[in-house]
Motif scaffolding. Sequence first.
Motif, mmCIF file in Angstrom:
data_model
loop_
_atom_site.group_PDB
_atom_site.id
_atom_site.type_symbol
_atom_site.label_atom_id
_atom_site.label_comp_id
_atom_site.label_asym_id
_atom_site.label_seq_id
_atom_site.Cartn_x
_atom_site.Cartn_y
_atom_site.Cartn_z
ATOM 1 N N LEU A 34 26.185 24.971 -28.561
ATOM 2 C CA LEU A 34 27.234 24.011 -28.232
ATOM 3 C C LEU A 34 27.868 23.438 -29.489
ATOM 4 O O LEU A 34 29.098 23.345 -29.603
ATOM 5 C CB LEU A 34 26.645 22.868 -27.396
ATOM 6 C CG LEU A 34 26.478 23.112 -25.896
ATOM 7 C CD1 LEU A 34 25.651 21.994 -25.294
ATOM 8 C CD2 LEU A 34 27.829 23.191 -25.218
ATOM 9 N N ARG A 35 27.038 23.059 -30.431
ATOM 10 C CA ARG A 35 27.543 22.452 -31.659
ATOM 11 C C ARG A 35 28.437 23.435 -32.417
ATOM 12 O O ARG A 35 29.500 23.071 -32.917
ATOM 13 C CB ARG A 35 26.371 22.004 -32.527
ATOM 14 C CG ARG A 35 26.789 21.173 -33.723
ATOM 15 C CD ARG A 35 25.590 20.776 -34.566
ATOM 16 N NE ARG A 35 24.707 19.863 -33.849
ATOM 17 C CZ ARG A 35 23.515 20.184 -33.370
ATOM 18 N NH1 ARG A 35 23.060 21.422 -33.518
ATOM 19 N NH2 ARG A 35 22.767 19.295 -32.749
ATOM 20 N N THR A 36 28.012 24.679 -32.491
ATOM 21 C CA THR A 36 28.801 25.689 -33.193
ATOM 22 C C THR A 36 30.116 25.962 -32.473
ATOM 23 O O THR A 36 31.170 26.096 -33.094
ATOM 24 C CB THR A 36 27.996 26.998 -33.310
ATOM 25 O OG1 THR A 36 26.771 26.730 -33.999
ATOM 26 C CG2 THR A 36 28.777 28.047 -34.057
ATOM 27 N N HIS A 37 30.053 26.027 -31.139
ATOM 28 C CA HIS A 37 31.245 26.323 -30.343
ATOM 29 C C HIS A 37 32.307 25.240 -30.511
ATOM 30 O O HIS A 37 33.494 25.536 -30.674
ATOM 31 C CB HIS A 37 30.854 26.456 -28.870
ATOM 32 C CG HIS A 37 32.021 26.570 -27.940
ATOM 33 N ND1 HIS A 37 32.696 27.748 -27.721
ATOM 34 C CD2 HIS A 37 32.657 25.628 -27.172
ATOM 35 C CE1 HIS A 37 33.686 27.539 -26.874
ATOM 36 N NE2 HIS A 37 33.678 26.261 -26.518
ATOM 37 N N VAL A 38 31.900 23.993 -30.504
ATOM 38 C CA VAL A 38 32.866 22.887 -30.547
ATOM 39 C C VAL A 38 33.297 22.582 -31.979
ATOM 40 O O VAL A 38 34.451 22.219 -32.221
ATOM 41 C CB VAL A 38 32.273 21.637 -29.876
ATOM 42 C CG1 VAL A 38 33.212 20.456 -30.002
ATOM 43 C CG2 VAL A 38 31.982 21.922 -28.405
ATOM 44 N N ILE B 281 26.784 16.347 -35.449
ATOM 45 C CA ILE B 281 27.109 16.069 -34.044
ATOM 46 C C ILE B 281 25.789 16.000 -33.289
ATOM 47 O O ILE B 281 25.063 16.987 -33.198
ATOM 48 C CB ILE B 281 28.007 17.156 -33.441
ATOM 49 C CG1 ILE B 281 29.309 17.304 -34.242
ATOM 50 C CG2 ILE B 281 28.322 16.838 -31.983
ATOM 51 C CD1 ILE B 281 30.189 18.437 -33.751
ATOM 52 N N VAL B 282 25.479 14.838 -32.785
ATOM 53 C CA VAL B 282 24.239 14.642 -32.022
ATOM 54 C C VAL B 282 24.544 14.850 -30.541
ATOM 55 O O VAL B 282 25.437 14.198 -29.985
ATOM 56 C CB VAL B 282 23.666 13.234 -32.258
ATOM 57 C CG1 VAL B 282 22.414 13.036 -31.420
ATOM 58 C CG2 VAL B 282 23.363 13.027 -33.735
ATOM 59 N N ILE B 283 23.825 15.764 -29.909
ATOM 60 C CA ILE B 283 24.073 16.103 -28.506
ATOM 61 C C ILE B 283 22.847 15.723 -27.688
ATOM 62 O O ILE B 283 21.721 16.141 -27.990
ATOM 63 C CB ILE B 283 24.380 17.599 -28.339
ATOM 64 C CG1 ILE B 283 25.609 17.985 -29.185
ATOM 65 C CG2 ILE B 283 24.624 17.942 -26.876
ATOM 66 C CD1 ILE B 283 25.915 19.470 -29.159
ATOM 67 N N GLU B 284 23.059 14.942 -26.645
ATOM 68 C CA GLU B 284 21.987 14.524 -25.744
ATOM 69 C C GLU B 284 22.438 14.738 -24.305
ATOM 70 O O GLU B 284 23.575 15.092 -24.038
ATOM 71 C CB GLU B 284 21.636 13.051 -25.975
ATOM 72 C CG GLU B 284 21.086 12.742 -27.364
ATOM 73 C CD GLU B 284 20.785 11.271 -27.538
ATOM 74 O OE1 GLU B 284 21.169 10.473 -26.659
ATOM 75 O OE2 GLU B 284 20.162 10.915 -28.557
#
Length: 282
Positions: free
Chosen positions: A62-66, A48-51
């Motif tokens: 965030l990545r772990t939470h979602v 999951i790439v977050i920008e």
Amino acid sequence: MADTLPQPFDVRLMNVTAAVLFLGCVALVVAACGWWVVRNPAFALGSIVIEGDLAHNNEATLRTHVAQKLEGNFFTVDIAGTRAAFEQVPWVRRAAVRREFPNRLHVVLEEHVPVAFWGPDTGSAMVNDHGEVFDPKVADAEDDTLPRLGGPEGQAREVLAMERRLAPVVAPLEMPLEELLLSNRGSWRATLDGGAVVELGSGTPEELETRLGRFVRTLKDVTAKYGRKSDALEAADLRHADGYALRLRGVTTVSAEVAARPPAKPRPRPAAAGAPKKTTAQ
């Protein structure tokens, strides 16, 4: 031309059967392909790439939470549900999610930009620059200088617009607008830095701005008559048509002689007509 002879019943039956078998085979092939896609590890979500805005959130957190809330693979994951999961995280205002073949999700976040606190100081609710109320759970120390707004539910946008309109008006006093409240009856009350409370009353934004502007322009001259500066202001009532009332620190309208007198004792009330009089037993 001779009319075409109708097909025999057994021929029609064979055609229908063939069509049904063909459609059944197509359905089986589609189902098999779908099963293969679902089961094929090549399409399992790999990253999951977050920008975007990440001033108040950590990308790994965030990545772990979602990720714990995601089900399915690249083709079957619920995009709307994924977006909602990101938007439930404190400080996240909006999330845009899209698939990137073959096994990646690309997320762009927009965080809330706080411009004021909202409601009583016992809570942590805030107002963003769109006039939307959100709850970051814990406010940053850098937000201590923000004003506090309050009003009926659903009117945060209106209160914010009024704060933005009135803040420049009080700027010449060098006592910034610290709090602005709208009552359920439509009356406005402002608190300046230093604790001075200003009753603005009700009216249109233009009327309130004019009323407050007149007060700001004349306050210095009024306080000077009593040997005080503007920062001596304790309270002001601007709800009068032709002027305003002030309360200044260290200034009273009661003379020293009157102020030195002891308070008068309350007079006994006369007995009501027909009421029994109090007697003492002999």
